[in-house]
Design a protein around this motif. Sequence first.
Motif, PDB file in Angstrom:
ATOM      1  N   GLY A  54      41.165  16.108 -33.612  1.00  0.00           N
ATOM      2  CA  GLY A  54      40.600  15.713 -34.897  1.00  0.00           C
ATOM      3  C   GLY A  54      41.003  14.304 -35.305  1.00  0.00           C
ATOM      4  O   GLY A  54      40.924  13.954 -36.488  1.00  0.00           O
ATOM      5  N   VAL A  55      41.412  13.484 -34.346  1.00  0.00           N
ATOM      6  CA  VAL A  55      41.879  12.122 -34.620  1.00  0.00           C
ATOM      7  C   VAL A  55      40.946  11.129 -33.932  1.00  0.00           C
ATOM      8  O   VAL A  55      40.500  11.353 -32.808  1.00  0.00           O
ATOM      9  N   LEU A  56      40.664  10.027 -34.611  1.00  0.00           N
ATOM     10  CA  LEU A  56      39.777   9.018 -34.062  1.00  0.00           C
ATOM     11  C   LEU A  56      40.411   8.311 -32.871  1.00  0.00           C
ATOM     12  O   LEU A  56      41.632   8.188 -32.763  1.00  0.00           O
ATOM     13  N   ARG A  57      39.548   7.813 -31.991  1.00  0.00           N
ATOM     14  CA  ARG A  57      39.988   7.138 -30.768  1.00  0.00           C
ATOM     15  C   ARG A  57      40.970   5.992 -31.079  1.00  0.00           C
ATOM     16  O   ARG A  57      42.014   5.876 -30.442  1.00  0.00           O
ATOM     17  N   GLY A  58      40.642   5.146 -32.063  1.00  0.00           N
ATOM     18  CA  GLY A  58      41.486   4.007 -32.388  1.00  0.00           C
ATOM     19  C   GLY A  58      42.879   4.421 -32.830  1.00  0.00           C
ATOM     20  O   GLY A  58      43.866   3.758 -32.504  1.00  0.00           O
ATOM     21  N   SER A  59      42.956   5.512 -33.572  1.00  0.00           N
ATOM     22  CA  SER A  59      44.258   5.993 -34.031  1.00  0.00           C
ATOM     23  C   SER A  59      45.080   6.543 -32.875  1.00  0.00           C
ATOM     24  O   SER A  59      46.299   6.339 -32.805  1.00  0.00           O
ATOM     25  N   LEU A  60      44.426   7.264 -31.954  1.00  0.00           N
ATOM     26  CA  LEU A  60      45.133   7.769 -30.774  1.00  0.00           C
ATOM     27  C   LEU A  60      45.648   6.610 -29.928  1.00  0.00           C
ATOM     28  O   LEU A  60      46.808   6.612 -29.484  1.00  0.00           O
ATOM     29  N   TYR A  61      44.786   5.613 -29.705  1.00  0.00           N
ATOM     30  CA  TYR A  61      45.199   4.453 -28.923  1.00  0.00           C
ATOM     31  C   TYR A  61      46.325   3.696 -29.631  1.00  0.00           C
ATOM     32  O   TYR A  61      47.240   3.176 -28.991  1.00  0.00           O
ATOM     33  N   GLY A  62      46.252   3.634 -30.967  1.00  0.00           N
ATOM     34  CA  GLY A  62      47.256   2.900 -31.716  1.00  0.00           C
ATOM     35  C   GLY A  62      48.648   3.484 -31.561  1.00  0.00           C
ATOM     36  O   GLY A  62      49.645   2.759 -31.602  1.00  0.00           O
ATOM     37  N   VAL A  63      48.736   4.800 -31.386  1.00  0.00           N
ATOM     38  CA  VAL A  63      50.041   5.458 -31.254  1.00  0.00           C
ATOM     39  C   VAL A  63      50.457   5.627 -29.796  1.00  0.00           C
ATOM     40  O   VAL A  63      51.612   5.379 -29.441  1.00  0.00           O
ATOM     41  N   PHE A  64      49.524   6.034 -28.937  1.00  0.00           N
ATOM     42  CA  PHE A  64      49.896   6.422 -27.571  1.00  0.00           C
ATOM     43  C   PHE A  64      49.462   5.418 -26.498  1.00  0.00           C
ATOM     44  O   PHE A  64      49.853   5.569 -25.343  1.00  0.00           O
ATOM     45  N   GLY A  65      48.623   4.463 -26.836  1.00  0.00           N
ATOM     46  CA  GLY A  65      48.224   3.431 -25.888  1.00  0.00           C
ATOM     47  C   GLY A  65      46.921   3.715 -25.173  1.00  0.00           C
ATOM     48  O   GLY A  65      45.965   2.959 -25.291  1.00  0.00           O
TER      49      GLY A  65
END
Length: 209
Positions: A54-65
């Motif tokens: 339920g998390v947007l791609r940009g937010s996932l990338y922002g935390v996990f790379g």
Amino acid sequence: MSHSRQSAKKAGEVCVRGRPREFDTDTVLTHASQQFWDHGYHATSIDDLCKATGVLRGSLYGVFGDKHGIMLAALDHYAQGAVARLAQRLSATAEPQQALRDALLHYARVSCALSGRRSCFITNTTLEMQPDDEQLRERVASIQRRMATLLAAAVIRGQASGAFDSTLDEQAVGDFLLCVMQGLRVMGRVAHTEDALTGIVDVAMRALT
């Protein structure tokens, strides 16, 4: 907590692209590990992870790379619980021999209950792992060392109580028992019965006396 989980947790506590964190890192990793567990790393896309968490791609990338970073963090998250549960079972109030047997029987029962593709997240990841994925290889090796160390400690307790052969090398036996655990997981994927897997546990226990 592992270094990668500490980094992910720390990253989750800062702003992502100028906005406050919108998700709980542990919850996201629980859902991500479930997705990887059910479908494997290569068959899971970033879109799948966005839908699962339920998390947007940009937010996932922002935390996990990237997807690989999410996988490493998800494996760390899952392994932390798996190792803690093994430690709890092995430190039960039962006699060392019974506590170890009960712990192995747990894997026999779970292996049958999860027969088929799902099996165990750690085992599935080990089997799917590519030989050139050094980061994932190191993660899996670390998890295996932690589990083998717990099993070796259980063997030492059994030797001290007189239940196990005192001449056995506890580290070698710890590695042996880890192989038994992983073997139970793999055999459970092809619908072996619980009785058959219990028989394997009993043979392993006899090898320690």
